[in-house]
Scaffold this motif. Structure first.
Motif, short mmCIF file in Angstrom:
data_model
loop_
_atom_site.label_atom_id
_atom_site.label_comp_id
_atom_site.label_asym_id
_atom_site.label_seq_id
_atom_site.Cartn_x
_atom_site.Cartn_y
_atom_site.Cartn_z
N LEU A 17 -90.33 -22.83 -45.47
CA LEU A 17 -89.62 -23.01 -44.21
C LEU A 17 -90.32 -23.97 -43.25
N VAL A 18 -91.46 -24.54 -43.68
CA VAL A 18 -92.19 -25.45 -42.80
C VAL A 18 -91.41 -26.75 -42.59
N MET A 19 -90.94 -27.36 -43.68
CA MET A 19 -90.17 -28.60 -43.54
C MET A 19 -88.89 -28.40 -42.72
N PRO A 20 -88.13 -27.31 -42.96
CA PRO A 20 -86.96 -27.07 -42.10
C PRO A 20 -87.33 -26.92 -40.63
N ALA A 21 -88.49 -26.32 -40.33
CA ALA A 21 -88.91 -26.18 -38.93
C ALA A 21 -89.19 -27.55 -38.31
N ILE A 22 -89.83 -28.42 -39.08
CA ILE A 22 -90.08 -29.78 -38.60
C ILE A 22 -88.77 -30.53 -38.41
N ALA A 23 -87.88 -30.40 -39.38
CA ALA A 23 -86.58 -31.08 -39.30
C ALA A 23 -85.77 -30.61 -38.10
N GLN A 24 -85.84 -29.30 -37.83
CA GLN A 24 -85.10 -28.76 -36.68
C GLN A 24 -85.62 -29.35 -35.37
N ALA A 25 -86.95 -29.46 -35.25
CA ALA A 25 -87.54 -30.03 -34.03
C ALA A 25 -87.13 -31.49 -33.85
N LEU A 26 -86.97 -32.20 -34.98
CA LEU A 26 -86.62 -33.62 -34.93
C LEU A 26 -85.11 -33.87 -34.99
N ASP A 27 -84.34 -32.77 -35.13
CA ASP A 27 -82.89 -32.88 -35.24
C ASP A 27 -82.48 -33.71 -36.46
N VAL A 28 -83.15 -33.43 -37.57
CA VAL A 28 -82.85 -34.11 -38.85
C VAL A 28 -82.18 -33.11 -39.77
N ASP A 29 -81.04 -33.48 -40.32
CA ASP A 29 -80.31 -32.61 -41.24
C ASP A 29 -80.35 -33.17 -42.64
N GLU A 30 -80.14 -32.29 -43.62
CA GLU A 30 -80.00 -32.77 -45.00
C GLU A 30 -78.73 -33.61 -45.09
N SER A 31 -78.81 -34.65 -45.91
CA SER A 31 -77.68 -35.56 -46.03
C SER A 31 -77.29 -35.71 -47.49
N GLY A 32 -76.13 -35.21 -47.85
CA GLY A 32 -75.63 -35.35 -49.22
C GLY A 32 -76.58 -34.72 -50.22
N ASP A 33 -76.91 -35.49 -51.26
CA ASP A 33 -77.80 -34.99 -52.31
C ASP A 33 -79.28 -35.21 -51.98
N GLN A 34 -79.55 -35.84 -50.85
CA GLN A 34 -80.93 -36.15 -50.50
C GLN A 34 -81.65 -34.90 -50.02
N LEU A 35 -82.80 -34.57 -50.63
CA LEU A 35 -83.57 -33.41 -50.23
C LEU A 35 -84.07 -33.58 -48.79
N LEU A 36 -84.31 -32.45 -48.13
CA LEU A 36 -84.73 -32.50 -46.74
C LEU A 36 -86.04 -33.27 -46.58
N PHE A 37 -86.98 -33.07 -47.52
CA PHE A 37 -88.26 -33.78 -47.44
C PHE A 37 -88.03 -35.30 -47.50
N GLU A 38 -87.16 -35.74 -48.40
CA GLU A 38 -86.88 -37.17 -48.51
C GLU A 38 -86.18 -37.67 -47.25
N ARG A 39 -85.32 -36.84 -46.70
CA ARG A 39 -84.61 -37.22 -45.48
C ARG A 39 -85.60 -37.38 -44.32
N LEU A 40 -86.57 -36.48 -44.25
CA LEU A 40 -87.59 -36.59 -43.21
C LEU A 40 -88.41 -37.87 -43.37
N LYS A 41 -88.79 -38.17 -44.60
CA LYS A 41 -89.56 -39.38 -44.86
C LYS A 41 -88.77 -40.62 -44.44
N THR A 42 -87.49 -40.63 -44.76
CA THR A 42 -86.64 -41.77 -44.39
C THR A 42 -86.54 -41.90 -42.88
N SER A 43 -86.38 -40.75 -42.20
CA SER A 43 -86.22 -40.76 -40.74
C SER A 43 -87.49 -41.22 -40.03
#
Length: 677
Positions: A263-289
């Protein structure tokens, strides 16, 4: 005005911060203070060929042909103001700002946007702070006065200036270098929580943390420290001061309620307002953002998700402009990590109290007073309660959470009573503010949080180490902490683990020796858990035996050529010696063997007590041991009688000394010891 320089000119604006407050505080003395301030400023400006364009009230507008002269004048002026003996103990803080441009010369002086720009740079500053625009900084960065450097404060919006301006602060050696956030229009991205109380003390720590975060070579900074030491508060203040340094934002990620690593990556994503997009994993989405963003993430309370360290390190490696500020009771142990151990608050020496005015300069006392006044507005530190206030802060090791919890009890108890209750244990610190996290509403809860995160072998070692008073060596830890049952693995490895998790402090007093020390508040909790585990008696017996052996082995060396070295070693273990002998005496009434050991212990320490001047302490221990050992073999008892008599003699208690020495003489005769006679 016609003599003012033209072309490229550096414009310097100054004014006194809080001049109205100074006027109210000083009354009739204010006119003299203002006159002296103007004199000191004018001397500095004239020294560096400054041209006085305008003066209004407490403000100056000065022009310089060279930017380096403007910096020299500002530096000299600030040093003069800081060293001047102002009346009534006030501090006169002058803020300064400068910008270099090509202002237009008119009959009234200068006009144009460069004038406004310089004035706005000054307006961004606090008293004692000197700010430069990017233009001025570029002209002087390689030609600064000795003892002066510059600090990049990031981009800021200045009133009436269309584009963001990058500002720089002069850092003048020997003068304050850390100030609140600049007074600029804030459009920086951040979600930092607003703190309900003011930030007290920590100027040195705040400066160090802020400087580390500004360094290009530090990408991951971990603030480590024990429960309640103020890691979160320090990290939020540092991040707040640096919001302008990170154009893409500063984001707070609370992890106190996250116990699952997933749940660490989802917590970071929530703070940054980053959502999963399509088939892209949340970690990859964070790296892209975050790939190209200059951004600071503050990960708070990381100790319970340490297994997420590698994922966080991967995120950092993939995002070259990203920085991480982590608070944790345990370090992450990844390659990019730079550790900073947050110390307790500064304390005065309870044995040598400064005057009341100086007491408030110690952060621990200032925090106690502030929190006590929140609970009881009429609370004041007086000559009567000052010793108790300082003793409370020292008893709580300068730990902010503990001090806050104790100060809140001043609503019900005066400091003297509170101190007496604290001596009975941590129970008095059993209620805190409801908006604190549950684990921090009591100090015991905060420490228990750390203890429960330990591995089983770490818990065993932690609670057994609590019997040591004033720290221990590796050898002593190995000898004592195995008595209640062996530990799996190497004790030195477990000690390092407890240091990493901020439950022990590692000290190196010299000569290659290493000691491990535990804060008193942690030690009390450890003793509670030791008793719960039914390991108290066996561990304290082992501790007493260890230090008896140490005293007996050392005794023959206390009067030789190397006596000073051996005495220093005993001095370092003085608290352990006291604790060991006290425990032995508590149990001596039930055991003739322990009574005899207590007498041997006292006799072995006799020369230490004598040479180091612990006459009263030594005599008290000797007589306690004699009182419980009347049936002990005469050859042991007679030495203690002589020692007690001698210590009474050197204190001038002649009658008592005579009685003890006569007893020892009679016993020496009885056993035929001519040397003793």
């Amino acid at each position: 005005m016609r003599n003012l320089p033209t072309g490229t000119v550096t414009l310097l604006f100054t004014d006194i911060e809080g001049s109205t407050h100074l006027l109210q505080q000083l009354g009739d003395d204010y006119a003299d203070v203002l006159m002296q301030c103007r004199r000191l400023l004018r001397v500095a400006f004239q020294m560096y060929l400054g041209h006085e364009v305008d003066t209004q009230g407490d403000a100056f507008f000065i022009a310089f042909t060279r930017a380096t002269d403007a910096v020299g004048a500002a530096t000299t002026a600030q040093r003069s103001l800081a060293s001047y003996p102002w009346p009534q103990g006030v501090e006169v803080r002058v803020r300064m700002g400068m910008h270099t441009g090509e202002p237009q010369l008119s009959s009234e002086g200068y006009v144009g946007m460069d004038v406004h720009h310089a004035a706005r740079v000054m307006s961004s500053a606090h008293g004692g702070q000197v700010m430069l625009s990017q233009t001025t900084r570029d002209l002087v960065e390689h030609d600064l006065p000795e003892g002066v450097s510059m600090r990049d404060m990031g981009e800021h919006r200045l009133k009436d200036i269309e584009r963001p301006s990058r500002l720089f602060q002069l850092v003048i050696e020997g003068l304050p270098a850390d100030f609140p956030p600049l007074k600029t229009s804030s459009d920086h991205l951040h979600n930092l929580p607003v703190q309900p109380t003011s930030f007290i003390g920590r100027e040195k720590e705040l400066a160090v943390v802020s400087d580390l975060l500004r360094r290009d070579d530090i990408r991951l900074l971990t603030l480590a420290g024990t429960a309640g030491v103020g890691k979160t508060r320090l990290s939020i203040q540092a991040a707040t001061n640096l919001v302008a340094f990170f154009p893409d934002g500063v984001f707070f990620v609370p992890l106190a309620s996250v116990s699952n690593v997933a749940l660490v990556m989802p917590a970071i994503a929530q703070a940054l307002d980053v959502d999963e997009s399509g088939d892209q994993l949340l970690f990859e989405r964070l790296k892209t953002s975050l790939q190209e963003k200059q951004l600071l993430l503050l990960l708070d309370n990381f100790e319970q998700v340490l297994d997420a360290s590698l994922v966080v390190a991967d995120l950092l490696a993939a995002c070259p402009k990203l920085k991480l500020l982590v608070t944790s009771r345990a370090v992450l142990h990844v390659r990019a990590e730079h550790e900073y151990n947050v110390p307790p608050l500064a304390l005065p020496d309870p044995a040598h109290l400064p005057d009341l005015a100086a007491l408030s300069r110690y952060a621990a006392v200032a925090l106690f007073v502030q929190r006590a006044q929140a609970a009881r507005p009429d609370f004041r530190v007086t000559s009567a309660n000052a010793p108790a206030v300082v003793a409370i802060c020292a008893r709580l090791d300068g730990v902010p959470l503990a001090i806050e919890l104790a100060a809140a009890r001043c609503k019900y108890f005066p400091p003297q009573t509170l101190l007496a209750r604290l001596e009975q244990g941590l129970a008095v610190l059993a209620s805190g503010a409801r908006d604190l996290p549950v684990r921090q509403r009591t100090l015991r809860g905060a420490i228990a949080w750390s203890y429960d995160l330990l591995e089983v072998e770490e818990q065993k070692l932690f609670r057994r180490l609590a019997v040591f008073a004033g720290g221990c060596t590796l050898e002593a830890a190995e000898r004592v902490c195995m008595a209640a049952g062996k530990l799996e693995g190497d004790v030195s490895d477990w000690l390092e683990a407890l240091v990493d998790k901020s439950l022990l402090r590692q000290e190196e007093p010299g000569e290659g020796r290493t000691r491990y020390e535990m804060l008193q508040t942690l030690r009390e909790y450890g003793l509670e858990r030791l008793a719960e585990a039914e390991e108290m008696e066996v561990t304290r017996d082992a501790h007493a035996a260890c230090y008896l052996a140490r005293a007996v082995e050392t005794a023959p060396n206390l009067l030789g050529a190397e006596a000073a070295w051996w005495l220093d070693n005993l001095e370092q273990e003085h608290e352990n010696l006291r604790a060991a002998l006290s425990w032995m005496l508590e149990r001596a009434e039930m055991s003739a063997y322990l009574a005899e050991q207590a007498l041997q212990f006292c006799t072995a320490l006799m020369n230490f007590w004598e040479v180091r001047g612990y006459f009263r302490e030594g005599q008290a221990f000797m007589e306690r041991a004699l009182a419980v050992s009347k049936d002990v073999v005469a050859t042991v008892r007679v030495e203690a009688l002589y020692g007690a008599g001698f210590l009474a003699l050197v204190q001038g208690d002649i009658d008592h000394a005579e009685g003890l020495l006569e007893q020892s003489l009679a016993l020496f005769r009885e056993i035929g010891d001519k040397r003793g006679m």
